[in-house]
Design a protein around this motif. Sequence first.
Motif, PDB file in Angstrom:
ATOM      1  N   LEU A  10       0.851  -1.197   0.000  1.00 50.18           N
ATOM      2  CA  LEU A  10       0.000   0.000   0.000  1.00 50.18           C
ATOM      3  C   LEU A  10       0.887   1.247   0.000  1.00 50.18           C
ATOM      4  O   LEU A  10       1.804   1.373   0.822  1.00 50.18           O
ATOM      5  N   ILE A  11       0.590   2.164  -0.952  1.00 46.46           N
ATOM      6  CA  ILE A  11       1.279   3.460  -0.989  1.00 46.46           C
ATOM      7  C   ILE A  11       0.221   4.544  -0.823  1.00 46.46           C
ATOM      8  O   ILE A  11      -0.748   4.601  -1.597  1.00 46.46           O
ATOM      9  N   VAL A  12       0.396   5.419   0.183  1.00 51.15           N
ATOM     10  CA  VAL A  12      -0.589   6.473   0.446  1.00 51.15           C
ATOM     11  C   VAL A  12       0.135   7.820   0.532  1.00 51.15           C
ATOM     12  O   VAL A  12       1.047   8.005   1.365  1.00 51.15           O
ATOM     13  N   ASP A  13      -0.259   8.771  -0.354  1.00 52.03           N
ATOM     14  CA  ASP A  13       0.299  10.132  -0.320  1.00 52.03           C
ATOM     15  C   ASP A  13      -0.709  11.032  -1.016  1.00 52.03           C
ATOM     16  O   ASP A  13      -1.320  10.624  -2.018  1.00 52.03           O
ATOM     17  N   ASN A  18       4.549  12.076  -5.880  1.00 51.82           N
ATOM     18  CA  ASN A  18       5.241  11.245  -4.877  1.00 51.82           C
ATOM     19  C   ASN A  18       4.856   9.766  -5.018  1.00 51.82           C
ATOM     20  O   ASN A  18       5.687   8.873  -4.898  1.00 51.82           O
ATOM     21  N   ILE A  19       3.559   9.533  -5.302  1.00 50.88           N
ATOM     22  CA  ILE A  19       3.098   8.146  -5.484  1.00 50.88           C
ATOM     23  C   ILE A  19       3.724   7.550  -6.736  1.00 50.88           C
ATOM     24  O   ILE A  19       4.172   6.394  -6.747  1.00 50.88           O
ATOM     25  N   LEU A  29       9.768  -5.194  -8.275  1.00 50.98           N
ATOM     26  CA  LEU A  29       9.543  -6.178  -7.220  1.00 50.98           C
ATOM     27  C   LEU A  29       8.288  -6.995  -7.529  1.00 50.98           C
ATOM     28  O   LEU A  29       7.353  -6.508  -8.175  1.00 50.98           O
ATOM     29  N   ASN A  30       8.259  -8.226  -7.084  1.00 48.34           N
ATOM     30  CA  ASN A  30       7.114  -9.114  -7.329  1.00 48.34           C
ATOM     31  C   ASN A  30       6.003  -8.786  -6.330  1.00 48.34           C
ATOM     32  O   ASN A  30       5.786  -9.502  -5.342  1.00 48.34           O
ATOM     33  N   ALA A  31       5.298  -7.673  -6.618  1.00 50.22           N
ATOM     34  CA  ALA A  31       4.263  -7.224  -5.676  1.00 50.22           C
ATOM     35  C   ALA A  31       3.209  -6.415  -6.415  1.00 50.22           C
ATOM     36  O   ALA A  31       3.472  -5.798  -7.451  1.00 50.22           O
ATOM     37  N   ASN A  32       1.970  -6.423  -5.873  1.00 47.21           N
ATOM     38  CA  ASN A  32       0.893  -5.573  -6.378  1.00 47.21           C
ATOM     39  C   ASN A  32       0.925  -4.243  -5.621  1.00 47.21           C
ATOM     40  O   ASN A  32       0.971  -4.227  -4.390  1.00 47.21           O
ATOM     41  N   ILE A  33       0.893  -3.164  -6.370  1.00 43.60           N
ATOM     42  CA  ILE A  33       0.911  -1.843  -5.746  1.00 43.60           C
ATOM     43  C   ILE A  33      -0.521  -1.326  -5.630  1.00 43.60           C
ATOM     44  O   ILE A  33      -1.251  -1.236  -6.633  1.00 43.60           O
ATOM     45  N   ILE A  34      -0.947  -1.005  -4.430  1.00 45.07           N
ATOM     46  CA  ILE A  34      -2.271  -0.396  -4.196  1.00 45.07           C
ATOM     47  C   ILE A  34      -2.031   1.071  -3.856  1.00 45.07           C
ATOM     48  O   ILE A  34      -1.376   1.383  -2.851  1.00 45.07           O
ATOM     49  N   LYS A  35      -2.571   1.988  -4.712  1.00 50.22           N
ATOM     50  CA  LYS A  35      -2.322   3.421  -4.531  1.00 50.22           C
ATOM     51  C   LYS A  35      -3.556   4.111  -3.961  1.00 50.22           C
ATOM     52  O   LYS A  35      -4.689   3.796  -4.350  1.00 50.22           O
ATOM     53  N   ALA A  36      -3.304   5.074  -3.046  1.00 49.95           N
ATOM     54  CA  ALA A  36      -4.412   5.852  -2.472  1.00 49.95           C
ATOM     55  C   ALA A  36      -3.902   7.259  -2.184  1.00 49.95           C
ATOM     56  O   ALA A  36      -2.742   7.450  -1.779  1.00 49.95           O
ATOM     57  N   PHE A  37      -4.817   8.267  -2.384  1.00 52.54           N
ATOM     58  CA  PHE A  37      -4.423   9.665  -2.206  1.00 52.54           C
ATOM     59  C   PHE A  37      -4.935  10.240  -0.888  1.00 52.54           C
ATOM     60  O   PHE A  37      -4.753  11.435  -0.619  1.00 52.54           O
TER      61      PHE A  37
END
Length: 518
Positions: A10-13, A18-19, A29-37
């Motif tokens: 989870l990336i939150v900014d 920045n996100i 990287l072997n990962a799912n990115i979940i973005k939120a503002f």
Amino acid sequence: MKADEKTNILIVDDIEPNIILLETTLRHLNANIIKAFSGREAIEKIRGKELALALIDIHMPEMSGIDLASEILRDKNRNLVPVIFITAYPCNDTELEKIYETGVIDYIFKPVNPKLLISKVKILLELDRQKRRVLESEKLYRTLLNASPEGIIIMDNSGSIREISTVAFEIFSIVCREEFVGKNIITLFPPDEQGRLQEVIGSIADHGPAHNIEFLVSKPDLSRITCEISMNIIADHFGKPMALMAVVRDISQRKKIREQMINTARLASLGEMATGIANQINQPLNIISLGMENLLVEIGKNNTVDADFFHNKAKLIFNNIARINNIINHIKTFSSLNEDSDLVDFNIHEAIQNAVTLIGSQFRNTGISLNLQFDLKVPKINGDPGKVEQLILNLLLNSQDAIEEKMSIVKTDYQRIVQIRTRKSYSSLIIEVKDNGMGIKAVDLDKIMLPFHTTRKAGKGNGLGLSISYGIVKNMNGTIEIESEYSQWTKVTIAIPLPKNEVNSSGSRRGREKQNIK
């Protein structure tokens, strides 16, 4: 989520560049990115999802990063999530205190150093993969634990319960798992069984696994069931004891079926011996009849009878009436359907003699010599004497059948012998029953004690005798072994554990009583 599936980051900014920067840095990287503002958007997007890591900006409108981290870490439906705060401003002491109170593991400053970020994220992703492997192993472990048809209890080395399987719940009528986890296993058993169970637990380290020991378990309605327990040590790679495992099975129904089989075999044995029993009763009846006839003849001659003559004849008549009464009472006792007989200390030789009483006349009619060699130093043993009589009678009937089969094949007269011998071993009472009958073929020896397996001809038994004998000996924690040479002989050796106070006691001389019954 399985260990080999992609994990969620989870990336939150509240600032989009920045996100984008963080997403670009982590894209390999072997990962799912979940973005939120925002914090609210993040909560909605991760609902029902597991997270390997959360990268959260501290300073955001509406909901701060600290509040969002607290919300994520408070969610009991999700595994603990590592959180790294990203901030453009140095944190004061008050802010740092709030950060670490949330359970956040680290924070980094903007502009983000890509190498530093990737290094930290890789470590956390690997920890997440290992954590998921552990969780999968634990899930598999619990599935196997609860799939077992027998109750399983895992304890620490002192007997404190760590895990209980579903079947064990049912056996011990446990309603709440938490009520018993952490308590000692002996609390599951009635007070009169706890000391014996504690002895079993204490002996495992010195004597190895305990197998198939019977214990009583109390139910909520105060009834009791019989369970069989096996217990062993679980060791680590170095052989150091880590835990104890108990396997518990409810054998109440099995015991009832076995008791029914024993009683069926008892009645079948009496049926086979009916002619011999009738002869045993006929003999004293003939003596009584003859005595009465003598009295009547004497009275007819003189209209009176000599007092001594009358006394002797009356004594003879009453002795034979008592003899008949004893035979009938013993048959009634032997054939009674008593499933829960009390265990008592008894003399093995008396039990053997009682069995011999029932079959002795049949042996005489068949010309079989019965040789008894009793070790008079053998102590009493604890058990059900009626079932031991059944055991000996089963073996004697088998010997009779084997001798009769050999007689029909040999076609010449031969000395027919059955020998019963008792002796004391170091820790056991040994009973040997040997005959010189037809013997057992090598191919049948391994199957001879299976229920309904018989080497007799049709109509000569139901194949339960040796199976039941095995069950009787096993209930006394003993062993039974069969040796045979086909067409020559068969020997059955039974070993029954002696009471502890008798294990080391032995006389300098061994008394022996020999009897021959023809």
